[in-house]
Design an enzyme around this catalytic site. Structure first.
Site, short mmCIF file in Angstrom:
data_model
loop_
_atom_site.label_atom_id
_atom_site.label_comp_id
_atom_site.label_asym_id
_atom_site.label_seq_id
_atom_site.Cartn_x
_atom_site.Cartn_y
_atom_site.Cartn_z
N ARG A 49 4.74 -10.77 6.97
CA ARG A 49 3.31 -10.72 6.73
C ARG A 49 3.05 -9.99 5.41
O ARG A 49 3.54 -8.89 5.21
CB ARG A 49 2.59 -9.98 7.86
CG ARG A 49 2.66 -10.68 9.19
CD ARG A 49 1.84 -9.96 10.24
NE ARG A 49 2.34 -8.61 10.50
CZ ARG A 49 1.84 -7.81 11.43
NH1 ARG A 49 0.81 -8.20 12.16
NH2 ARG A 49 2.36 -6.61 11.63
N ASP A 51 0.10 -8.33 2.92
CA ASP A 51 -1.25 -7.79 3.04
C ASP A 51 -2.24 -8.60 2.21
O ASP A 51 -1.86 -9.41 1.36
CB ASP A 51 -1.28 -6.33 2.56
CG ASP A 51 -0.50 -5.41 3.49
OD1 ASP A 51 -0.33 -5.75 4.67
OD2 ASP A 51 -0.07 -4.33 3.02
N TYR A 109 10.75 -7.32 -3.16
CA TYR A 109 9.41 -7.24 -3.72
C TYR A 109 9.48 -6.68 -5.13
O TYR A 109 10.38 -5.90 -5.47
CB TYR A 109 8.51 -6.32 -2.90
CG TYR A 109 7.96 -6.90 -1.63
CD1 TYR A 109 6.72 -7.54 -1.61
CD2 TYR A 109 8.66 -6.79 -0.43
CE1 TYR A 109 6.20 -8.06 -0.43
CE2 TYR A 109 8.15 -7.31 0.75
CZ TYR A 109 6.92 -7.94 0.74
OH TYR A 109 6.41 -8.45 1.91
N ARG A 194 3.69 -0.59 -1.21
CA ARG A 194 2.57 -0.02 -1.98
C ARG A 194 2.52 1.49 -1.84
O ARG A 194 2.18 2.20 -2.80
CB ARG A 194 1.27 -0.67 -1.52
CG ARG A 194 1.16 -2.14 -1.89
CD ARG A 194 0.06 -2.85 -1.13
NE ARG A 194 -1.23 -2.24 -1.40
CZ ARG A 194 -2.31 -2.43 -0.65
NH1 ARG A 194 -2.24 -3.20 0.43
NH2 ARG A 194 -3.45 -1.85 -0.96
#
Length: 251
Positions: A49, A51, A109, A194
């Site tokens: 998932r 964000d 990422y 993040r």
């Protein structure tokens, strides 16, 4: 039969991957397109998932349907049907028990930062006014490697059985005024990347010391870590699977 679909998306217009009430999501757009063109209800299970606002240069999902006679033609029709910010790269048959989420061995990422104000990249990078010490940020990033409890970097009220993740790579690279943070792990918690970037920026700006990373991780408290950086500069860049699932080269 079970199929994998490889795709990418620019996430600015979406409230993340997973279907949610009263919000536009990538999963909803894809399921609508697949169901319309295959003329049956298609449900997709994604590799993970993302964000709201996060992008994916490489993402996978699996779905079940009757045998598809021409996957290349289906891919072409899907790309014509889908919005411009979602693109299909591949569709191929996989073993019946292949799972896009649970069989993924690692995910990578990237987070993009600029220290030079640029109106043309304002929606794709995070602008930082302060000077960043990349050497300190890289030393701090090395403290993230290995299997650890990363609850301190997880969004609160997250429904997971464990906060343990194995980080295989965490590194900052600089090219002129651009800073790119790359992190690879077997799994990620919600908001984890993040929050990590925000914490490492605190090291790079001198707000906290390198050794304070140990204290933050040991605390298991989200309040101890840094502020989460904006989603607009975060990209899922790679998802890897065993060769028996994906026989073609990853996109």
């Amino acid at each position: 039969m079970r199929y994998f679909v490889a795709f990418s998306y620019f996430g600015a217009a979406y409230h993340g991957w997973q279907i949610q009430p009263n919000a536009i999501t990538v999963q909803e757009e894809l399921e609508k397109a697949f169901s319309t063109l295959l003329k049956e209800k298609i449900s997709l299970m994604g590799a993970g998932r993302t964000d709201a606002g996060v992008h994916a240069k490489q993402m996978y999902a699996h779905f079940n349907t009757t045998p598809i006679s021409n996957t290349v033609d289906l891919m072409r029709r899907l790309n014509s049907f889908l919005p411009d910010d979602i693109a299909i790269q591949n569709i191929y048959e996989v073993p019946e028990d292949a799972h896009a989420r649970f069989n993924a061995t690692e995910r990578t990422y990237e987070y993009l930062i600029t220290t030079q104000k640029d109106p043309f990249s304002i929606v794709t990078t995070h602008y930082i006014k302060q000077k960043l010490d990349i050497e300190k940020m890289n030393k701090a990033a090395q403290l993230l490697l290995g299997k650890q409890d990363f609850e301190c970097f997880s969004k609160s009220k997250t429904d997971v059985k464990t906060y343990y993740c194995t980080v295989k790579k965490a590194i900052w690279e600089q090219k002129e005024d651009k800073f790119v943070f790359t992190i690879t792990a077997d799994r990620f918690l919600r908001n984890m990347v993040r929050a990590i970037v925000g914490t490492l920026l605190d090291v790079g700006t001198g707000k906290i010391t390198i050794d304070h990373i140990h204290t933050i991780i040991a605390s298991k408290s989200r309040a101890e870590a840094g502020t989460s950086v904006p989603a607009k500069a975060l990209y899922l860049t790679q998802v890897l699977y065993p060769k028996n699932i994906i026989k073609v080269k990853n996109v």
